[in-house]
Structure formats: C-alpha cells, structure tokens
Motif scaffolding. Structure first.
Motif, PDB file in Angstrom:
ATOM      1  N   SER A  13       0.840  -1.198   0.000  1.00 27.56           N
ATOM      2  CA  SER A  13       0.000   0.000   0.000  1.00 27.56           C
ATOM      3  C   SER A  13       0.869   1.238   0.000  1.00 27.56           C
ATOM      4  O   SER A  13       2.076   1.175   0.238  1.00 27.56           O
ATOM      5  CB  SER A  13      -0.912   0.009   1.234  1.00 27.56           C
ATOM      6  N   ASP A  14       0.214   2.377  -0.251  1.00 26.56           N
ATOM      7  CA  ASP A  14       0.910   3.659  -0.105  1.00 26.56           C
ATOM      8  C   ASP A  14       1.123   3.952   1.372  1.00 26.56           C
ATOM      9  O   ASP A  14       2.201   4.335   1.796  1.00 26.56           O
ATOM     10  CB  ASP A  14       0.081   4.795  -0.717  1.00 26.56           C
ATOM     11  N   ALA A  32      -7.788   7.941   1.940  1.00 24.66           N
ATOM     12  CA  ALA A  32      -8.489   7.181   0.900  1.00 24.66           C
ATOM     13  C   ALA A  32      -9.297   8.123   0.002  1.00 24.66           C
ATOM     14  O   ALA A  32      -9.334   7.945  -1.218  1.00 24.66           O
ATOM     15  CB  ALA A  32      -9.387   6.123   1.530  1.00 24.66           C
ATOM     16  N   TYR A  36      -5.227   7.749  -2.089  1.00 27.73           N
ATOM     17  CA  TYR A  36      -4.122   6.889  -1.665  1.00 27.73           C
ATOM     18  C   TYR A  36      -4.626   5.470  -1.408  1.00 27.73           C
ATOM     19  O   TYR A  36      -5.761   5.269  -0.989  1.00 27.73           O
ATOM     20  CB  TYR A  36      -3.461   7.443  -0.400  1.00 27.73           C
ATOM     21  N   ASP A  37      -3.752   4.509  -1.648  1.00 27.00           N
ATOM     22  CA  ASP A  37      -4.034   3.111  -1.324  1.00 27.00           C
ATOM     23  C   ASP A  37      -3.690   2.937   0.153  1.00 27.00           C
ATOM     24  O   ASP A  37      -2.519   2.997   0.537  1.00 27.00           O
ATOM     25  CB  ASP A  37      -3.177   2.200  -2.203  1.00 27.00           C
ATOM     26  N   ARG A 131      -8.479  -0.485   2.905  1.00 26.36           N
ATOM     27  CA  ARG A 131      -8.584  -1.913   3.225  1.00 26.36           C
ATOM     28  C   ARG A 131      -8.420  -2.044   4.729  1.00 26.36           C
ATOM     29  O   ARG A 131      -7.390  -1.678   5.281  1.00 26.36           O
ATOM     30  CB  ARG A 131      -7.512  -2.716   2.492  1.00 26.36           C
TER      31      ARG A 131
END
Length: 175
Positions: A13-14, A32, A36-37, A131
């Motif tokens: 992820s970022d 998010a 951004y991840d 996530r």
C-alpha cells in the motif's frame, strides 16, 4: 499471477495505518478520499469495548467532512456543556456552556458509546476505499533502504494466528 504472488501484491500500500480507533480511521478516511491506497491493521474486531467518549463541539464539523455526522448524531446524547469539580479546592466547580464558547454556532456536542463511535469511523474508512484488516496485530516494523522507486517499510503482523508481511511507502502509528 500465482496465488502466493497475488497475496503478496495485495499486501502492499501507499500508507499502512496501525490502529483502527478514531485517529487511525480518520486518517484512513482522509487519505483514501484523496486517492491513496490505504491499509488499516486493527488488532481487535469491531465493535469492541472501549471507554469513552465525550466529544467536543469543534468535532462536529470534522464529522460532517468525514461523512459520518448523521450517524454520530444518531448514536449520541446531546451535551450542552461540561462541569469540572476540584476535590483540592474546597469542592469548587466550574461550568462551561458550549453556547458561550469561542464558536457560537456550535452550542452542543455529544456523548457517545465508544464501541459504536469507533465502528462508525472504521466502517466509513472501508467505504471510502481503505482496506481494513481486523484481528491483525502488528509485531514488527522495519524501515528498508530506499530504492530508486522510493521508500519501503516492511510490517510483520499476526492475522488470526497466521504470520503476514506488509509493505508500504508510509506508516502511521495510531495504535
């Protein structure tokens, strides 16, 4: 892509956020929404017991911007002020009316059950694209040498009894 390779790519992820309480969830929502991840690793499963929460009027505009204002109002008990009592000063007390505060447009706040409050924020983070991994305890954080592709941070965790490795460009400790 093979199953192990797919699982490994899913664990990048970022930004990786440790902790899914109010700070971690708020950061996850904000990041998010900006594209951004984001991954949130939370050791407990929500709703989970936690002490609190007495909110302040200045929180209310933030809840609106996070998209949870109506839900917070729905679980909250209106609170129009606060009283502080000092046992060290001959039972002296001081009352603060929120309507007399610096921002007259915010005359009240809410008292909320912390388990509900935290779950609202965490579920909103997921709805915004973060996530969220519950039941995942971080065990180790390692800052790897920078590469031409950028910085990398490796996080070792235990998720439902299984060891997992995550990589991110940035890490936020909200544990």
């Amino acid at each position: 892509m093979s199953a192990p390779a797919a699982a490994a790519s899913q664990r990048q992820s970022d930004v990786l956020i440790i902790g899914g309480g109010p700070a971690g969830s708020t950061a996850a929502i904000t990041l998010a929404q900006k594209g951004y991840d984001v991954v949130v690793l939370e050791k407990a499963r929500h709703p989970r017991f936690h002490i609190g929460e007495s909110l302040l009027p200045a929180n209310l505009p933030l809840f609106e911007s996070l998209g949870v204002g109506a839900e917070i109002r729905g679980i909250g008990m209106q609170k129009w002020g606060a009283e502080f009592v000092s046992p060290w000063h001959a039972v002296r007390s001081q009352t603060f009316e929120f309507a007399e505060g610096w921002n007259k447009s915010l005359p009240l706040a809410y008292q909320v059950r912390r388990s509900q409050f935290d779950e609202i924020l965490l579920r909103r983070a997921a709805a915004c694209g973060a996530r969220v991994v519950e039941g995942c305890r971080v065990r180790e954080v390692e800052f790897l040498p920078a590469t031409p592709a950028g910085r990398r941070i490796r996080v070792e965790s235990e998720h439902d009894g299984r060891a997992e490795t995550w990589e991110a460009r940035y890490i936020l400790d909200a544990s």
